[in-house]
Design a protein around this motif. Structure first.
Motif, mmCIF file in Angstrom:
data_model
loop_
_atom_site.group_PDB
_atom_site.id
_atom_site.type_symbol
_atom_site.label_atom_id
_atom_site.label_comp_id
_atom_site.label_asym_id
_atom_site.label_seq_id
_atom_site.Cartn_x
_atom_site.Cartn_y
_atom_site.Cartn_z
ATOM 1 N N ALA A 196 6.658 -4.039 9.421
ATOM 2 C CA ALA A 196 5.340 -3.484 9.124
ATOM 3 C C ALA A 196 4.638 -2.887 10.336
ATOM 4 C CB ALA A 196 4.453 -4.551 8.489
ATOM 5 N N GLY A 197 5.358 -2.663 11.428
ATOM 6 C CA GLY A 197 4.777 -1.965 12.575
ATOM 7 C C GLY A 197 3.582 -2.692 13.156
ATOM 8 N N ALA A 198 2.482 -1.964 13.339
ATOM 9 C CA ALA A 198 1.286 -2.554 13.928
ATOM 10 C C ALA A 198 0.705 -3.673 13.080
ATOM 11 C CB ALA A 198 0.230 -1.467 14.143
ATOM 12 N N TRP A 199 1.057 -3.708 11.796
ATOM 13 C CA TRP A 199 0.603 -4.758 10.891
ATOM 14 C C TRP A 199 1.567 -5.948 10.877
ATOM 15 C CZ3 TRP A 199 0.062 0.374 10.265
ATOM 16 C CH2 TRP A 199 -1.222 0.873 9.980
ATOM 17 N N GLY A 200 2.678 -5.830 11.606
ATOM 18 C CA GLY A 200 3.700 -6.866 11.568
ATOM 19 C C GLY A 200 3.220 -8.211 12.053
ATOM 20 N N ALA A 201 2.334 -8.221 13.072
ATOM 21 C CA ALA A 201 1.842 -9.491 13.606
ATOM 22 C C ALA A 201 0.999 -10.228 12.570
ATOM 23 C CB ALA A 201 1.043 -9.259 14.881
ATOM 24 N N ARG A 202 0.276 -9.491 11.736
ATOM 25 C CA ARG A 202 -0.503 -10.136 10.671
ATOM 26 C C ARG A 202 0.403 -10.878 9.701
ATOM 27 N NH1 ARG A 202 -5.234 -6.000 8.522
ATOM 28 N NH2 ARG A 202 -6.583 -6.089 10.382
ATOM 29 N N ILE A 203 1.514 -10.252 9.352
ATOM 30 C CA ILE A 203 2.447 -10.897 8.424
ATOM 31 C C ILE A 203 3.071 -12.118 9.080
ATOM 32 C CG2 ILE A 203 4.628 -10.585 7.190
ATOM 33 C CD1 ILE A 203 3.767 -7.635 6.804
ATOM 34 N N ALA A 204 3.496 -11.974 10.339
ATOM 35 C CA ALA A 204 4.089 -13.109 11.036
ATOM 36 C C ALA A 204 3.115 -14.280 11.126
ATOM 37 C CB ALA A 204 4.539 -12.684 12.429
ATOM 38 N N ALA A 205 1.847 -13.984 11.361
ATOM 39 C CA ALA A 205 0.844 -15.040 11.493
ATOM 40 C C ALA A 205 0.702 -15.849 10.213
ATOM 41 C CB ALA A 205 -0.498 -14.441 11.892
ATOM 42 N N GLN A 206 0.960 -15.236 9.066
ATOM 43 C CA GLN A 206 0.886 -15.971 7.797
ATOM 44 C C GLN A 206 1.935 -17.074 7.722
ATOM 45 O OE1 GLN A 206 0.493 -13.606 4.161
ATOM 46 N NE2 GLN A 206 -0.065 -11.821 5.420
#
Length: 372
Positions: A196-206
């Protein structure tokens, strides 16, 4: 095996394609349209020079795939192995280049050192003040607007379901499967790949995996066409970010340029990056050092895009350390375009077989926790 891929840029579409080639049933979910994020904002540079040494095995793997792209995908994505030259204007930068070239040789990258006379004989008009340069003849460029759609179309032909315009509302790990609820319906699979690119960290944080990532937008531009005279991609060896410009001339004659301008901060909601016209003068001054002729032509367009920059400037790649079946490939920090096909192939291999012939340990997601 069922796999959901989150993100439809180059990393996601390449991963979906190579997963399908290995027999996986794949659904790719993209919040906008295929290739409209960091991929389309890319400069199109296919270079190995100057990469962190641990990235070179992945870069070599990817370059082999770039060379096969037209045959593999059934269309020309404008990959041209015209070489990559990096100009040098001072003795300190020459020492830096020589040290890097010596270290990179052990990793399979061989750079030719050019003298000032070599530069002017082989590439007239480039860097009249340059004292030397490195040259990597097998690197080059590709078209960022073509590559992700080409991988997506090839993936569709292999049976991949691609869902565009799908906002993700929730992601749950329910027993053996992942449930992804979106504005276009719900999807389940035993594996989830986060591209998810720049949004990837948000997904990982979940999933309890924190990654220090900032969203930034590069400033890019393109000129009116000139006679085609500059085959290689052109960059510079320098520690001074104000001089860190780069350019390439496409076969139609336009000169694409970037660098030498601070990347703008991007709000991930909605995630649109806009070029700052006040920075263009400084940027063009740096580009003109590489190619003085650019001062005589008109800039016809500028643009930016949303990229994810990790604190250590290395990507996050590999399996999750908290959740079985979850994999990550994001945070390529503005230099992922060349790596894209190799990332897709490597992640497909890892997901399908449980291992990867290309070393990925330096990109593990738990490296930040280990460093604390």
């Amino acid at each position: 095996m069922d796999v959901i891929v989150l993100g439809g840029g180059l990393m996601g579409t390449a991963s979906a394609y190579f997963l399908a080639r290995r027999g996986a049933r794949v659904t790719l979910i993209e919040r906008n349209r295929i290739g409209t994020g960091a991929t389309v904002a890319s400069f199109g540079n296919i270079r190995r020079t100057g990469r962190h040494l641990s990235q070179l095995p992945l870069a070599h793997r990817s370059l082999r795939l770039w060379n096969e792209a037209e045959k593999m995908l059934g269309r020309d994505v404008e990959f041209r192995a015209t070489g990559h030259i990096r100009l040098i204007f001072d003795d300190g930068s020459l020492a830096d280049m020589r040290a890097y070239a010596e270290a990179a040789r052990a990793w399979g990258l061989y750079l030719e050192e050019l003298t000032s006379r070599d530069i002017h004989a082989r590439f007239p008009g480039l860097g009249p003040g340059a004292i030397a340069a490195s040259f990597s003849p097998h690197d080059g460029s590709g078209n960022p607007r073509l590559i992700a759609p080409a991988f997506a179309d090839a993936a569709r032909r292999l049976g991949v379901e691609i869902v565009e315009g799908a906002e993700v509302a929730a992601i749950r790990h329910t027993g053996p499967d992942f449930l992804v609820t979106t504005s276009k319906g719900s999807f389940t699979a035993e594996c989830l790949l986060n591209t998810a690119g720049a949004w990837g960290a948000r997904i990982a944080a979940q999933f309890g995996e924190e990654v220090p990532l900032d969203a930034r937008g590069p400033q890019m531009g393109v000129t009116e066409p000139l006679p085609y005279r500059i085959p290689p991609v052109v960059g510079i060896w320098t520690r001074d970010k104000d001089h860190g410009a780069y350019l390439r001339q496409v076969e139609r004659g336009n000169i694409v340029f970037g660098g030498a301008a601070e990347r703008v901060a991007v709000d991930l909601d909605p995630g649109h990056a806009v070029a700052d016209p006040t920075r263009l003068t400084t940027q063009l001054r740096a580009v003109a050092r590489l190619l003085p002729a650019i001062a005589q032509v008109a800039v016809i367009r500028t643009w930016s895009g949303c990229e994810g920059y990790v604190r250590d400037m290395l990507p996050v790649m590999g399996r999750s350390m908290t959740t079985p079946g979850l994999f990550h490939a994001f945070g390529f920090s503005g230099h992922g375009f060349q790596l894209g096909p190799g990332v897709g192939d490597a992640m497909a291999e890892l997901i399908a077989t449980g291992c990867c012939e290309t070393p990925l340990d330096d990109f593990r997601i738990d490296r930040f926790g280990r460093a604390v």
